[in-house]
Design a protein around this motif. Structure first.
Motif, mmCIF file in Angstrom:
data_model
loop_
_atom_site.group_PDB
_atom_site.id
_atom_site.type_symbol
_atom_site.label_atom_id
_atom_site.label_comp_id
_atom_site.label_asym_id
_atom_site.label_seq_id
_atom_site.Cartn_x
_atom_site.Cartn_y
_atom_site.Cartn_z
ATOM 1 N N LEU A 1 55.935 10.791 42.521
ATOM 2 C CA LEU A 1 56.617 10.179 41.385
ATOM 3 C C LEU A 1 57.993 10.804 41.191
ATOM 4 O O LEU A 1 58.963 10.112 40.868
ATOM 5 C CB LEU A 1 55.793 10.365 40.112
ATOM 6 N N SER A 2 58.085 12.101 41.409
ATOM 7 C CA SER A 2 59.361 12.807 41.238
ATOM 8 C C SER A 2 60.385 12.339 42.263
ATOM 9 O O SER A 2 61.582 12.241 41.949
ATOM 10 C CB SER A 2 59.135 14.316 41.379
ATOM 11 N N MET A 3 59.934 12.063 43.481
ATOM 12 C CA MET A 3 60.862 11.560 44.503
ATOM 13 C C MET A 3 61.456 10.228 44.075
ATOM 14 O O MET A 3 62.664 9.994 44.212
ATOM 15 C CB MET A 3 60.135 11.429 45.846
ATOM 16 N N VAL B 1 53.509 21.757 46.834
ATOM 17 C CA VAL B 1 54.277 20.900 47.724
ATOM 18 C C VAL B 1 55.595 21.590 48.024
ATOM 19 O O VAL B 1 56.241 22.140 47.131
ATOM 20 C CB VAL B 1 54.505 19.508 47.085
ATOM 21 N N PRO B 2 56.026 21.618 49.294
ATOM 22 C CA PRO B 2 57.297 22.279 49.622
ATOM 23 C C PRO B 2 58.488 21.562 48.991
ATOM 24 O O PRO B 2 58.558 20.326 48.989
ATOM 25 C CB PRO B 2 57.363 22.184 51.149
ATOM 26 N N VAL B 3 59.419 22.335 48.475
ATOM 27 C CA VAL B 3 60.639 21.759 47.908
ATOM 28 C C VAL B 3 61.373 20.964 48.980
ATOM 29 O O VAL B 3 61.843 19.837 48.729
ATOM 30 C CB VAL B 3 61.538 22.876 47.337
ATOM 31 N N GLU B 4 61.485 21.508 50.177
ATOM 32 C CA GLU B 4 62.166 20.794 51.258
ATOM 33 C C GLU B 4 61.423 19.511 51.631
ATOM 34 O O GLU B 4 62.045 18.524 52.036
ATOM 35 C CB GLU B 4 62.300 21.700 52.485
ATOM 36 N N GLY B 5 60.105 19.530 51.486
ATOM 37 C CA GLY B 5 59.332 18.319 51.756
ATOM 38 C C GLY B 5 59.647 17.215 50.768
ATOM 39 O O GLY B 5 59.758 16.041 51.141
ATOM 40 N N LEU B 6 59.795 17.580 49.496
ATOM 41 C CA LEU B 6 60.172 16.593 48.487
ATOM 42 C C LEU B 6 61.563 16.031 48.769
ATOM 43 O O LEU B 6 61.797 14.820 48.655
ATOM 44 C CB LEU B 6 60.147 17.233 47.096
ATOM 45 N N GLU B 7 62.495 16.901 49.128
ATOM 46 C CA GLU B 7 63.851 16.452 49.419
ATOM 47 C C GLU B 7 63.865 15.514 50.632
ATOM 48 O O GLU B 7 64.594 14.515 50.649
ATOM 49 C CB GLU B 7 64.740 17.669 49.656
ATOM 50 N N PHE B 8 63.044 15.819 51.626
ATOM 51 C CA PHE B 8 62.889 14.936 52.787
ATOM 52 C C PHE B 8 62.381 13.568 52.338
ATOM 53 O O PHE B 8 62.889 12.525 52.762
ATOM 54 C CB PHE B 8 61.902 15.571 53.773
ATOM 55 N N GLY B 9 61.398 13.560 51.456
ATOM 56 C CA GLY B 9 60.832 12.302 50.976
ATOM 57 C C GLY B 9 61.851 11.440 50.258
ATOM 58 O O GLY B 9 61.868 10.210 50.418
ATOM 59 N N VAL B 10 62.720 12.058 49.472
ATOM 60 C CA VAL B 10 63.767 11.302 48.766
ATOM 61 C C VAL B 10 64.695 10.633 49.774
ATOM 62 O O VAL B 10 65.075 9.462 49.624
ATOM 63 C CB VAL B 10 64.559 12.225 47.818
ATOM 64 N N ARG B 11 65.052 11.370 50.815
ATOM 65 C CA ARG B 11 65.958 10.799 51.821
ATOM 66 C C ARG B 11 65.296 9.638 52.569
ATOM 67 O O ARG B 11 65.943 8.621 52.860
ATOM 68 C CB ARG B 11 66.390 11.878 52.810
ATOM 69 N N ASP C 1 69.755 9.263 41.160
ATOM 70 C CA ASP C 1 70.880 9.446 42.067
ATOM 71 C C ASP C 1 71.611 8.129 42.309
ATOM 72 O O ASP C 1 72.849 8.095 42.367
ATOM 73 C CB ASP C 1 70.374 10.018 43.395
ATOM 74 N N TRP C 2 70.874 7.045 42.470
ATOM 75 C CA TRP C 2 71.497 5.733 42.618
ATOM 76 C C TRP C 2 72.394 5.419 41.423
ATOM 77 O O TRP C 2 73.484 4.865 41.587
ATOM 78 C CB TRP C 2 70.426 4.650 42.742
ATOM 79 N N ALA C 3 71.912 5.736 40.225
ATOM 80 C CA ALA C 3 72.695 5.441 39.021
ATOM 81 C C ALA C 3 74.028 6.189 39.045
ATOM 82 O O ALA C 3 75.076 5.640 38.669
ATOM 83 C CB ALA C 3 71.899 5.814 37.775
ATOM 84 N N ARG C 4 73.988 7.420 39.517
ATOM 85 C CA ARG C 4 75.226 8.203 39.577
ATOM 86 C C ARG C 4 76.181 7.653 40.638
ATOM 87 O O ARG C 4 77.402 7.696 40.475
ATOM 88 C CB ARG C 4 74.898 9.667 39.859
ATOM 89 N N ARG C 5 75.619 7.130 41.733
ATOM 90 C CA ARG C 5 76.449 6.653 42.846
ATOM 91 C C ARG C 5 76.730 5.154 42.795
ATOM 92 O O ARG C 5 77.479 4.636 43.610
ATOM 93 C CB ARG C 5 75.761 6.982 44.176
ATOM 94 N N GLY C 6 76.102 4.454 41.859
ATOM 95 C CA GLY C 6 76.290 3.018 41.768
ATOM 96 C C GLY C 6 75.646 2.248 42.907
ATOM 97 O O GLY C 6 76.168 1.212 43.335
ATOM 98 N N GLU D 1 67.168 18.324 41.884
ATOM 99 C CA GLU D 1 66.585 17.589 40.765
ATOM 100 C C GLU D 1 65.140 17.197 41.039
ATOM 101 O O GLU D 1 64.300 17.240 40.141
ATOM 102 C CB GLU D 1 67.412 16.344 40.445
ATOM 103 N N VAL D 2 64.805 16.830 42.268
ATOM 104 C CA VAL D 2 63.451 16.351 42.538
ATOM 105 C C VAL D 2 62.426 17.445 42.281
ATOM 106 O O VAL D 2 61.353 17.181 41.722
ATOM 107 C CB VAL D 2 63.337 15.789 43.976
ATOM 108 N N SER D 3 62.732 18.682 42.635
ATOM 109 C CA SER D 3 61.775 19.759 42.393
ATOM 110 C C SER D 3 61.656 20.073 40.908
ATOM 111 O O SER D 3 60.561 20.397 40.416
ATOM 112 C CB SER D 3 62.165 21.017 43.173
ATOM 113 N N LEU D 4 62.754 19.969 40.184
ATOM 114 C CA LEU D 4 62.710 20.221 38.740
ATOM 115 C C LEU D 4 61.926 19.125 38.019
ATOM 116 O O LEU D 4 61.156 19.418 37.092
ATOM 117 C CB LEU D 4 64.124 20.319 38.178
ATOM 118 N N ILE D 5 62.121 17.869 38.437
ATOM 119 C CA ILE D 5 61.350 16.776 37.833
ATOM 120 C C ILE D 5 59.857 16.978 38.108
ATOM 121 O O ILE D 5 59.012 16.807 37.221
ATOM 122 C CB ILE D 5 61.823 15.417 38.373
#
Length: 425
Positions: free
Chosen positions: A108-110, A404-414, A117-122, A4-8
């Motif tokens: 911003l996408s991160m 920006v690398p997709v994996e880099g964005l995913e790392f940032g979200v984590r 994701d928080w909303a989905r997981r509560g 989702e982060v890369s698509l956003i």
């Protein structure tokens, strides 16, 4: 969340929010929609037609709030110079491409991907979060952060710290991933200079030539050798680099040392001095007419704690026949190095990258942190990204083929997830 982060990010890039241009409204409405879908109520406001910002608050376990701010606008891009169209948001070769991928729609996408994701997981954050998606950072911020602080100050109640752009990204040096976390930035002094003289025929001996007087003043300013001033943030960075690299850095030869150290040196090369760069000139209207006035613009930057020294030097170099007025004057903000929050920023990176070496850092340019500092909010540059060694982070800021690398964005979200939900955050 990862996909989702890369698509956003791709979607946000496709909104052309070039500044100057047609404004940020459509991108802001898109952001507001993504927040609303996650159950977060956005506040959308305009400072002028289509100069739109979005602010939202997510309740946490503590009313002491953290501000996460970023900007929706981007600098211009010439499509002919790019490998892909700068507003295509194309995902290719493991990267999201386009103007704003790094500066700063990726960040911003991160934030948006994490909130959804928080909303989905509560999930509920440890402290109140104020999310600000702002207009006009790429100019003076007058239509964005400064307007928000003046007219919507209540939205930032309780905020004690903030995180924003230009920090938390990886820089690979000799096989080690260094992550600079910004604790300050240079102040801004954009100036309009004016020289006035006697208008007359271009064939006659000059009486008081405004163009010549301005050129002499600009030459003095451009050739001035500003002295090295080692501020606490830069001093701490250099000490950290010495520990990481296992060698000493000569503080009496910092400019040469920055060049010798390559990528590591870029972290302090522009942060050891004030600077004043002439950027625009305007005078005259006909080759055989001496104009009565000549004007120029100068991009001035000064280190934290050195504003008065900077201005006194500028006035001395300009001389009595050239006046200055400020287009934009903002102090150099700084945040404490020895704070528990700074340590939490570092810990969040290391938790996701055990090989990481976070270091303090001072930005050479400026961000919206200046506006929020006026509210007493301590700002840190923290937009976490793990980058591949071949990507020149600084070169992509306002550069060609920004991506920006997709994996880099995913790392940032984590990393953000750890920072905002871990105990003590």
């Amino acid at each position: 969340m990862g996909n989702e982060v890369s698509l956003i990010c791709s979607d946000l890039i496709r909104f052309d929010t070039t500044n100057p241009g047609s404004g940020e409204r459509h991108a802001a409405e898109h952001v507001a929609g993504l927040l609303a879908e996650a159950g977060v109520e956005p506040v959308v406001f305009e400072s002028a037609r289509h100069r739109t910002s979005v602010v939202a608050r997510i309740p946490g376990d503590s009313p002491e709030a953290l501000l996460i701010h970023g900007h929706l606008d981007v600098v211009p891009a010439e499509p002919a110079d790019w490998r892909v169209h700068p507003f295509s948001g194309e995902i290719a070769d493991g990267c999201v491409w386009g103007r704003g991928a790094v500066d700063m729609k990726g960040t911003l996408s991160m934030t948006l991907a994490l909130v959804r994701d928080w909303a989905r997981r509560g999930v509920r954050p440890r402290r109140d979060l104020v999310l600000a998606f702002l207009a006009d950072e790429e100019a003076s911020g007058e239509y964005g952060a400064h307007y928000a602080v003046r007219r919507h100050r209540e939205l930032f109640d309780g905020c004690t710290e903030a995180i924003g752009e230009s920090g938390g990204y990886s820089v690979e040096v000799r096989g080690t991933r260094i992550y600079p976390v910004a604790v300050g930035e240079r102040g801004t002094a954009w100036m309009r200079l004016t020289a006035r003289g006697v208008a007359g025929h271009g064939s006659r001996p000059p009486v008081d030539n405004a163009v010549a007087e301005l050129c002499h003043a600009l030459s003095r300013l451009a050739s001035h050798r500003w002295p090295v001033r080692l501020t606490p943030g830069v001093a701490a960075l250099i000490t950290s680099l010495e520990e990481i690299l296992g060698e000493s850095i000569d503080r009496d030869r910092l400019e040469q040392e920055a060049e010798r150290l390559g990528r590591a040196g870029t972290l302090f090369a522009a942060q050891i001095r004030n600077s004043a760069n002439p950027t625009m000139l305007e005078a005259g209207y006909k080759v055989n007419v001496v104009p009565g006035t000549a004007t120029a613009h100068v991009d001035g930057r000064f280190l934290p704690g050195h504003r008065e020294e900077f201005l006194e030097t500028v006035d001395r170099l300009l001389g009595p026949k050239v006046t200055r007025e400020f287009v934009n004057l903002e102090d150099a903000p700084w945040a404490p190095l020895d704070s528990p929050f700074f340590e939490r920023l570092r810990a969040a990176i290391v938790a996701e990258d055990p090989a990481a070496r976070p270091v303090p850092y001072v930005m050479s340019g400026g961000t919206d942190a200046k506006a929020f500092a006026a509210l007493g909010i301590r700002g840190y540059g923290f937009a976490p990204l793990m980058l591949t060694p071949d990507l020149d982070y600084f070169g992509m800021f306002h550069g060609v083929d920004e991506r920006v690398p997709v994996e880099g964005l995913e790392f940032g979200v984590r990393v953000l997830d750890r920072l905002l939900t871990s105990p003590g955050a």
